[in-house]
Design a protein around this motif. Structure first.
Motif, PDB file in Angstrom:
ATOM      1  N   ASP A  49       8.865 -12.613  -9.524  1.00 14.38           N
ATOM      2  CA  ASP A  49       7.830 -13.138 -10.421  1.00 14.38           C
ATOM      3  C   ASP A  49       6.440 -13.094  -9.787  1.00 14.38           C
ATOM      4  O   ASP A  49       5.447 -12.829 -10.463  1.00 14.38           O
ATOM      5  N   THR A  50       6.372 -13.342  -8.480  1.00 11.04           N
ATOM      6  CA  THR A  50       5.056 -13.331  -7.814  1.00 11.04           C
ATOM      7  C   THR A  50       4.439 -11.931  -7.878  1.00 11.04           C
ATOM      8  O   THR A  50       3.242 -11.782  -8.099  1.00 11.04           O
ATOM      9  N   VAL A  51       5.283 -10.919  -7.716  1.00 16.29           N
ATOM     10  CA  VAL A  51       4.772  -9.532  -7.790  1.00 16.29           C
ATOM     11  C   VAL A  51       4.319  -9.248  -9.226  1.00 16.29           C
ATOM     12  O   VAL A  51       3.249  -8.663  -9.450  1.00 16.29           O
ATOM     13  N   LYS A  52       5.128  -9.671 -10.200  1.00 17.40           N
ATOM     14  CA  LYS A  52       4.735  -9.459 -11.607  1.00 17.40           C
ATOM     15  C   LYS A  52       3.359 -10.063 -11.858  1.00 17.40           C
ATOM     16  O   LYS A  52       2.481  -9.429 -12.458  1.00 17.40           O
ATOM     17  N   ASN A  53       3.163 -11.294 -11.384  1.00 23.77           N
ATOM     18  CA  ASN A  53       1.858 -11.954 -11.586  1.00 23.77           C
ATOM     19  C   ASN A  53       0.727 -11.162 -10.938  1.00 23.77           C
ATOM     20  O   ASN A  53      -0.356 -11.049 -11.498  1.00 23.77           O
ATOM     21  N   ASP A  54       1.011 -10.633  -9.750  1.00 28.59           N
ATOM     22  CA  ASP A  54      -0.032  -9.897  -9.016  1.00 28.59           C
ATOM     23  C   ASP A  54      -0.421  -8.592  -9.701  1.00 28.59           C
ATOM     24  O   ASP A  54      -1.548  -8.138  -9.577  1.00 28.59           O
ATOM     25  N   ILE A  55       0.519  -7.967 -10.398  1.00 31.51           N
ATOM     26  CA  ILE A  55       0.227  -6.609 -10.894  1.00 31.51           C
ATOM     27  C   ILE A  55      -0.010  -6.535 -12.403  1.00 31.51           C
ATOM     28  O   ILE A  55      -0.440  -5.496 -12.907  1.00 31.51           O
ATOM     29  N   ASP A  56       0.262  -7.617 -13.125  1.00 32.58           N
ATOM     30  CA  ASP A  56       0.237  -7.575 -14.594  1.00 32.58           C
ATOM     31  C   ASP A  56      -1.072  -7.077 -15.198  1.00 32.58           C
ATOM     32  O   ASP A  56      -1.064  -6.479 -16.270  1.00 32.58           O
ATOM     33  N   SER A  57      -2.191  -7.360 -14.530  1.00 33.50           N
ATOM     34  CA  SER A  57      -3.463  -6.971 -15.154  1.00 33.50           C
ATOM     35  C   SER A  57      -4.131  -5.792 -14.442  1.00 33.50           C
ATOM     36  O   SER A  57      -5.298  -5.502 -14.696  1.00 33.50           O
ATOM     37  N   LEU A  58      -3.389  -5.110 -13.564  1.00 34.93           N
ATOM     38  CA  LEU A  58      -3.990  -3.978 -12.830  1.00 34.93           C
ATOM     39  C   LEU A  58      -3.897  -2.680 -13.635  1.00 34.93           C
ATOM     40  O   LEU A  58      -3.063  -2.547 -14.531  1.00 34.93           O
ATOM     41  N   TRP A  59      -4.766  -1.743 -13.274  1.00 33.33           N
ATOM     42  CA  TRP A  59      -4.759  -0.415 -13.891  1.00 33.33           C
ATOM     43  C   TRP A  59      -4.658   0.631 -12.784  1.00 33.33           C
ATOM     44  O   TRP A  59      -5.081   0.386 -11.650  1.00 33.33           O
ATOM     45  N   ALA A  60      -4.127   1.794 -13.129  1.00 32.19           N
ATOM     46  CA  ALA A  60      -4.010   2.872 -12.130  1.00 32.19           C
ATOM     47  C   ALA A  60      -4.664   4.146 -12.657  1.00 32.19           C
ATOM     48  O   ALA A  60      -4.776   4.356 -13.862  1.00 32.19           O
ATOM     49  N   ASN A  61      -5.108   4.961 -11.712  1.00 28.88           N
ATOM     50  CA  ASN A  61      -5.718   6.258 -12.043  1.00 28.88           C
ATOM     51  C   ASN A  61      -4.651   7.354 -12.020  1.00 28.88           C
ATOM     52  O   ASN A  61      -3.910   7.486 -11.045  1.00 28.88           O
ATOM     53  N   HIS A  62      -4.627   8.145 -13.093  1.00 27.42           N
ATOM     54  CA  HIS A  62      -3.662   9.250 -13.187  1.00 27.42           C
ATOM     55  C   HIS A  62      -4.414  10.569 -13.350  1.00 27.42           C
ATOM     56  O   HIS A  62      -5.366  10.641 -14.129  1.00 27.42           O
ATOM     57  N   LYS A  63      -3.952  11.573 -12.641  1.00 32.86           N
ATOM     58  CA  LYS A  63      -4.607  12.877 -12.741  1.00 32.86           C
ATOM     59  C   LYS A  63      -3.616  13.957 -12.315  1.00 32.86           C
ATOM     60  O   LYS A  63      -2.753  13.708 -11.471  1.00 32.86           O
ATOM     61  N   LEU A  64      -3.760  15.124 -12.911  1.00 34.56           N
ATOM     62  CA  LEU A  64      -2.881  16.236 -12.541  1.00 34.56           C
ATOM     63  C   LEU A  64      -3.189  16.646 -11.105  1.00 34.56           C
ATOM     64  O   LEU A  64      -4.295  17.080 -10.808  1.00 34.56           O
ATOM     65  N   GLY A  65      -2.221  16.490 -10.223  1.00 35.23           N
ATOM     66  CA  GLY A  65      -2.445  16.805  -8.816  1.00 35.23           C
ATOM     67  C   GLY A  65      -2.361  18.295  -8.556  1.00 35.23           C
ATOM     68  O   GLY A  65      -1.681  19.019  -9.271  1.00 35.23           O
ATOM     69  N   VAL A  66      -3.058  18.708  -7.548  1.00 29.57           N
ATOM     70  CA  VAL A  66      -2.997  20.131  -7.209  1.00 29.57           C
ATOM     71  C   VAL A  66      -2.197  20.345  -5.926  1.00 29.57           C
ATOM     72  O   VAL A  66      -1.847  21.446  -5.583  1.00 29.57           O
ATOM     73  N   GLU A  67      -1.895  19.249  -5.243  1.00 34.46           N
ATOM     74  CA  GLU A  67      -1.202  19.378  -3.972  1.00 34.46           C
ATOM     75  C   GLU A  67       0.302  19.424  -4.197  1.00 34.46           C
ATOM     76  O   GLU A  67       0.792  19.133  -5.268  1.00 34.46           O
TER      77      GLU A  67
END
Ligand SMILES: [Fe+2]
Length: 279
Positions: free
Chosen positions: A139-157
């Motif tokens: 639950d503590t991890v859920k609370n920590d990450i619930d409002s975060l956003w991540a960057n997604h992009k087509l990788g070339v590596e």
């Protein structure tokens, strides 16, 4: 004739083997059942389906709208039926846990493969359920990450490039910025939250977080999602169709069948909505 469809769960978390169904001829009642089953099971497996590419395409319309494939169609098949063909003595290079197209605003909602030619053994595909993965967090991890956003992009590596993007690399992307998706999304079809993570080459950093900290967090969530409790390993047989919810799963095509040949047909369905955290 009315078909008596049934299914058996593959694990408690994910997957169902569907039987008693001819995928080239599914009545309306069973179509509705299949749509519901896909939401609850995430991956549906249909064995011994001797159907044509056109029938495969028609079958997939039960679950949504197919679009013209970016995999090259072959054999005179329609543009919506792509081909993944690994020739003899060629090595499959996609060999890691991932979701397809997370770098798009609306990633493909559903993917499906039809096994035309398979190696004598090997070439299994693993699937993991990102709803179960979220559910399995403290639950503590859920609370920590619930409002975060991540960057997604087509990788070339390549897949072996372990590092996610540095701050400098991100700044260089100004002209073609990454797509931002919530790290925790809400599935409106069942009201369940799911982890929206992907392989480092597609999911590079957490919005507003120092690279080192974001890398550590993304890496731990990506690896958490791969736990056996949330996943299963599919062994293909010829004429097997597999349908899965692309954005609610990660999949891992195991590249262990060199130097054998494999040929799969693929139909991808449009993402109708952007992944959302419901806020
Ligand atoms: Fe894939």
């Amino acid at each position: 004739m009315k078909q008596k469809m049934s299914y058996k769960s593959i694990t408690p978390s994910i997957g169902a083997e569907v039987s008693g169904l001819d995928c080239s001829n599914v009545d309306t009642n069973n179509q509705i059942k299949l749509q519901q089953l896909l939401v609850s099971q995430k991956v549906l497996v249909f064995r011994d389906q001797m159907i044509s590419p056109l029938e495969f395409l028609d079958f997939m319309k039960i679950f949504g709208t197919p679009y013209a494939e970016d995999l090259q169609p072959q054999d005179g098949n329609p543009a919506e039926v792509g081909v993944i063909k690994i020739k003899p003595n060629e090595r499959q290079i996609i060999n890691f846990w991932h979701m397809d197209y997370s770098f798009l605003e609306k990633p493909a909602a559903v993917l499906s493969l039809y096994a035309e030619k398979i190696p004598p053994c090997g070439g299994d595909t693993l699937f993991t359920n990102l709803e179960a993965a979220y559910d399995g967090l403290e639950d503590t991890v859920k609370n920590d990450i619930d409002s975060l956003w991540a960057n997604h992009k087509l990788g070339v590596e390549t897949q072996n490039a372990k590092n996610r993007w540095s701050r400098e690399e991100l700044e260089k992307m100004d002209a073609d910025p990454p797509i931002k998706h919530p790290l925790v999304c809400l599935n409106p079809d069942n009201n369940k939250k799911y982890l929206f993570v992907n392989v480092p080459i597609f999911c590079g950093s957490i919005v507003g977080m120092e690279n080192e900290e974001g890398d550590k967090l993304l890496s731990s969530l990506y690896h958490h999602a791969q736990r056996p409790e949330f996943s299963f390993r599919l062994t293909w047989s010829k004429d097997t169709i597999v349908v899965w919810e692309n954005t609610h799963c990660l999949h891992y095509p195991v590249s262990d069948y060199f130097p054998h040949e494999r040929k799969m047909l693929r139909v991808a369905l449009q993402g109708e909505r952007k992944p959302s955290n419901g806020f």
